[in-house]
Structures are given as C-alpha cells and as structure tokens.
Design a protein around this motif. Structure first.
Motif, short mmCIF file in Angstrom:
data_model
loop_
_atom_site.label_atom_id
_atom_site.label_comp_id
_atom_site.label_asym_id
_atom_site.label_seq_id
_atom_site.Cartn_x
_atom_site.Cartn_y
_atom_site.Cartn_z
N PRO A 111 0.80 -1.22 0.00
CA PRO A 111 0.00 0.00 0.00
C PRO A 111 0.84 1.28 0.00
CG PRO A 111 -0.94 -1.59 1.51
CD PRO A 111 0.36 -2.16 1.06
N PHE A 112 1.95 1.30 0.72
CA PHE A 112 2.80 2.49 0.75
C PHE A 112 3.41 2.77 -0.62
CE2 PHE A 112 4.12 3.19 5.48
CZ PHE A 112 2.78 3.28 5.83
N ILE A 113 3.79 1.71 -1.33
CA ILE A 113 4.35 1.89 -2.67
C ILE A 113 3.26 2.34 -3.64
CG2 ILE A 113 5.40 0.72 -4.65
CD1 ILE A 113 6.79 -1.14 -2.57
N GLN A 114 2.10 1.70 -3.58
CA GLN A 114 1.01 2.02 -4.50
C GLN A 114 0.51 3.45 -4.33
OE1 GLN A 114 -1.20 -1.68 -3.28
NE2 GLN A 114 -1.71 -1.76 -5.46
N SER A 115 0.49 3.93 -3.09
CA SER A 115 -0.02 5.27 -2.82
C SER A 115 1.02 6.36 -3.06
CB SER A 115 -0.50 5.36 -1.36
OG SER A 115 0.60 5.26 -0.46
N GLY A 116 2.27 5.95 -3.28
CA GLY A 116 3.34 6.94 -3.46
C GLY A 116 3.85 7.52 -2.16
N GLU A 117 3.48 6.90 -1.04
CA GLU A 117 3.96 7.38 0.25
C GLU A 117 5.47 7.17 0.38
OE1 GLU A 117 2.85 6.86 5.00
OE2 GLU A 117 1.39 6.37 3.44
N VAL A 118 5.99 6.16 -0.31
CA VAL A 118 7.43 5.93 -0.37
C VAL A 118 7.84 5.76 -1.83
CG1 VAL A 118 7.52 4.86 1.91
CG2 VAL A 118 7.20 3.42 -0.12
N ASP A 119 9.10 6.04 -2.11
CA ASP A 119 9.62 5.83 -3.46
C ASP A 119 10.09 4.40 -3.68
OD1 ASP A 119 9.39 8.60 -4.45
OD2 ASP A 119 10.85 9.05 -2.89
N ILE A 120 10.74 3.84 -2.66
CA ILE A 120 11.16 2.44 -2.69
C ILE A 120 11.01 1.85 -1.30
CG2 ILE A 120 12.77 2.70 -4.62
CD1 ILE A 120 15.08 2.73 -2.58
N VAL A 121 10.97 0.53 -1.23
CA VAL A 121 10.95 -0.17 0.05
C VAL A 121 12.11 -1.16 0.07
CG1 VAL A 121 9.74 -1.87 1.48
CG2 VAL A 121 8.48 0.06 0.52
N VAL A 122 12.95 -1.04 1.10
CA VAL A 122 14.05 -2.00 1.32
C VAL A 122 13.85 -2.50 2.74
CG1 VAL A 122 16.52 -2.39 1.09
CG2 VAL A 122 15.47 -0.44 -0.09
N ALA A 123 13.19 -3.65 2.89
CA ALA A 123 12.71 -4.03 4.22
C ALA A 123 12.50 -5.54 4.33
CB ALA A 123 11.39 -3.30 4.54
N THR A 124 13.58 -6.33 4.24
CA THR A 124 13.47 -7.79 4.27
C THR A 124 12.23 -8.23 3.48
OG1 THR A 124 12.31 -7.80 6.42
CG2 THR A 124 14.71 -8.01 6.45
N TYR A 125 12.17 -7.80 2.23
CA TYR A 125 10.97 -7.86 1.41
C TYR A 125 11.09 -8.99 0.40
CZ TYR A 125 6.95 -5.32 -0.66
OH TYR A 125 5.71 -4.93 -1.09
N THR A 126 10.41 -10.10 0.68
CA THR A 126 10.50 -11.27 -0.20
C THR A 126 9.77 -11.03 -1.52
OG1 THR A 126 10.67 -12.79 1.67
CG2 THR A 126 9.96 -13.71 -0.43
N ILE A 127 10.46 -11.31 -2.61
CA ILE A 127 9.85 -11.22 -3.94
C ILE A 127 8.95 -12.44 -4.14
CG2 ILE A 127 10.31 -11.21 -6.42
CD1 ILE A 127 13.10 -10.09 -5.76
N ASN A 128 7.70 -12.21 -4.51
CA ASN A 128 6.83 -13.33 -4.90
C ASN A 128 5.84 -12.86 -5.95
OD1 ASN A 128 4.50 -12.22 -3.56
ND2 ASN A 128 5.15 -13.17 -1.63
N ASP A 129 5.21 -13.83 -6.61
CA ASP A 129 4.34 -13.51 -7.75
C ASP A 129 3.12 -12.71 -7.34
OD1 ASP A 129 6.06 -14.78 -9.48
OD2 ASP A 129 4.98 -16.69 -9.46
N LYS A 130 2.57 -12.98 -6.17
CA LYS A 130 1.38 -12.24 -5.73
C LYS A 130 1.69 -10.76 -5.56
CE LYS A 130 -2.18 -12.13 -2.15
NZ LYS A 130 -2.69 -12.75 -0.89
N ARG A 131 2.81 -10.46 -4.96
CA ARG A 131 3.20 -9.06 -4.77
C ARG A 131 3.52 -8.39 -6.10
NH1 ARG A 131 6.89 -10.46 0.56
NH2 ARG A 131 5.17 -10.37 2.07
N LYS A 132 4.07 -9.16 -7.03
CA LYS A 132 4.42 -8.60 -8.34
C LYS A 132 3.19 -8.25 -9.17
CE LYS A 132 7.82 -10.91 -10.42
NZ LYS A 132 8.71 -12.06 -10.73
N GLU A 133 2.02 -8.65 -8.70
CA GLU A 133 0.79 -8.25 -9.38
C GLU A 133 0.48 -6.77 -9.15
OE1 GLU A 133 -2.30 -10.81 -8.04
OE2 GLU A 133 -1.48 -12.62 -8.98
N VAL A 134 0.99 -6.19 -8.06
CA VAL A 134 0.64 -4.81 -7.73
C VAL A 134 1.84 -3.87 -7.64
CG1 VAL A 134 -1.52 -5.42 -6.57
CG2 VAL A 134 0.61 -5.38 -5.25
N ILE A 135 3.05 -4.41 -7.49
CA ILE A 135 4.26 -3.59 -7.47
C ILE A 135 5.34 -4.29 -8.31
CG2 ILE A 135 3.75 -2.70 -5.15
CD1 ILE A 135 6.17 -4.56 -4.23
#
Length: 289
Positions: A111-135
């Motif tokens: 949500p923070f990325i989609q809303s533009g509240e942050v430019d990038i997120v670096v936060a032990t953030y696992t890449i997966n296909d579900k998340r890649k649907e929205v970011i």
C-alpha cells in the motif's frame, strides 16, 4: 605550506613562521585541493531524474529488525537494508541527509508503494508472484530462508515438522505466516517480529518463525534467551519494492546492485551490519524479468 628551514633564522622567528604555517594548513583547502561533487545526470522524465532534481528520496524500511533495519538511540535506522538503500540514494546523487526514512511493516509495504507514500521499500521484502501483481521488484540482493526461533532450553522443536498443530508467532501479511498455515501450524499473528518475543517467553507460542536472518538478529539481541533451530525450509529472495511497471527505474536499481557487487560496497555494507553475526555469502543474480 612547505617551509624551508635556515640556520640563519632565530628560534623565535622560526616558531613564528611555524605557527603561521599551522594556521594556513588547518584552514580550508586550496582551490586545487577542493573536492568536486560528482555530477549525476539522468534522462528527463525518468524517476531517477525526478528524484535527483528533488535531492530527496523517501525510503520505507523496518525499524525493529536487528541487523537489517532497526532505529538506534537517536532514532536513525541502522542495518543491512539501510546500507543498501543508502547505496541507491548515493547513486541518485542524493546525500544521506536527503533520505526520508519511513517505517514500513509487512502488512503495509505494498500500500505504501502504491499510494506513493514511499519511493522504494528496502525491508526484508521477499519477492513473490502475488506481490508482483501490484508492485515491481529490483533484485534480489539477498537470499534468506524461513526458520524457527525457540526458547534456548527447548528440546522438542527441531524442524518445521514439529510445528504442526502448534501455536507459532509470525507477522500479518508476511510470506512466513502463509507458510506456517500451509504446513499445519497455528499462526499467531502480530504486526512486528519483536512483538513475538514476549508470547514466546510466556509460553503462549512455542516458536517464532520467519526468515533466518531476522531470527538470528533477534537471538543476538537477546543473548542466551533464544536459539535458531533446524535448517531453512524455504527460499526468500529479498528485493527492493517500487512502483508497478516502472521498468526504467527497476533496471537502473538492478544496475546499481550489480555494480555494488563488483566494487565491494555490497560486501562492506554486509560486514558492517548483518555480517557481525552472520557469515557472508555471495549475492544472488538479479532477476531482470
């Protein structure tokens, strides 16, 4: 200033000359010595150009993850994720003073990325296909794996098989929480992994489960209380989250990561943070999907 001594100079005169020399040497560097700032240029209209022109970037990271992203006594984030973020900012021509740190938790990263509240997120953030649907993701820049944290004197839990039917703490919206449900454990969810420690101490849960690097940090921060058991039972590729389909920005971040692998800045970032507890491993190849 280089002084040429002469035997004809009296001791008093010599001391005066040396004092003057010291004053000159301790002042501002000469025009020839003044360092010049590296000029960074980007194609107009790109995210890189916009951030460079603004001289600032808003970065989401975790504030409670030892070794990766945790605020210190001054309220400044420290850790491996933080250092990776600083490398990216520097390549944009943005100094550390131009970084606006925003706390992100597992449930609000997309949500923070989609809303533009942050430019990038670096936060032990696992890449997966579900998340890649929205970011979108750059990276991965580290490969973690889900593991188990128990009380130091626990002898019953040795692998994920021992979690079946047991209450295990994890974090809402995380891939480890989903995996716990998949293997038949009973997830007890909270907002941050540090909030799992008290339920573990009191016996409300038998374990905490998330990525091994996060658990290692929690164990190191609470020496003698907890231990990490078993081998990792998943692969968790950590990536850098950014706006969906910003391909130019994603490709550029991937270039920055690969350059950091080559010039040693990645390994330096690791050794000064997570590397104080965990062994260094070669970074994974970035996925230019």
């Amino acid at each position: 200033m280089r002084l040429r001594k002469s035997l004809m100079i009296s001791a008093i005169a010599l001391s005066g000359v040396l004092a003057l020399s010291a004053c000159v040497d301790s002042g501002a560097p000469t025009e020839e010595e003044t360092p010049t700032e590296e000029v960074v240029e980007f194609e107009a209209g790109t995210t890189m150009a916009e951030l460079n022109e603004a001289g600032a970037i808003t970065i989401g990271t975790k504030f409670d993850q030892p070794l990766f992203g945790q605020v210190d006594a001054s309220g400044d984030p420290q850790g491996f994720d933080v250092e990776i973020a600083k490398i990216i900012a520097s390549k944009l021509g943005i100094p550390e003073s131009g970084i606006i740190w925003t706390e992100t938790q597992s449930a609000n990263r997309e949500p923070f990325i989609q809303s533009g509240e942050v430019d990038i997120v670096v936060a032990t953030y696992t890449i997966n296909d579900k998340r890649k649907e929205v970011i979108s993701f750059a990276g991965p820049y580290y490969m973690a794996g889900q593991s188990i944290l128990t009380l130091a004197d626990n002898k019953d839990i040795k692998s994920e098989k021992d979690l079946t039917g047991q209450p295990v703490c994890s974090v809402t919206g995380s891939t480890p929480a989903a995996k716990l449900a998949e293997i038949g454990a009973e997830p007890v969810l909270t907002d941050t992994y540090s909030n799992c420690l008290e339920p573990l101490r009191t016996g409300q849960v038998v374990a905490v489960s998330t990525d091994n690097v996060i658990l290692a940090g929690l164990a190191a921060q609470n020496e003698g209380e907890f231990k990490v058991v078993g081998k990792p039972f998943t692969e968790e590729p950590y990536g850098i989250g950014l706006a969906k389909d910003d391909t130019e920005f994603r490709d550029w971040i991937n270039d920055v990561l690969e350059e950091a692998y080559e010039d040693g800045s990645y390994e330096e970032a690791w050794n000064s943070t997570a590397g104080t507890v965990l062994e260094y491993v070669e970074p994974p190849a970035v996925d230019r999907y």
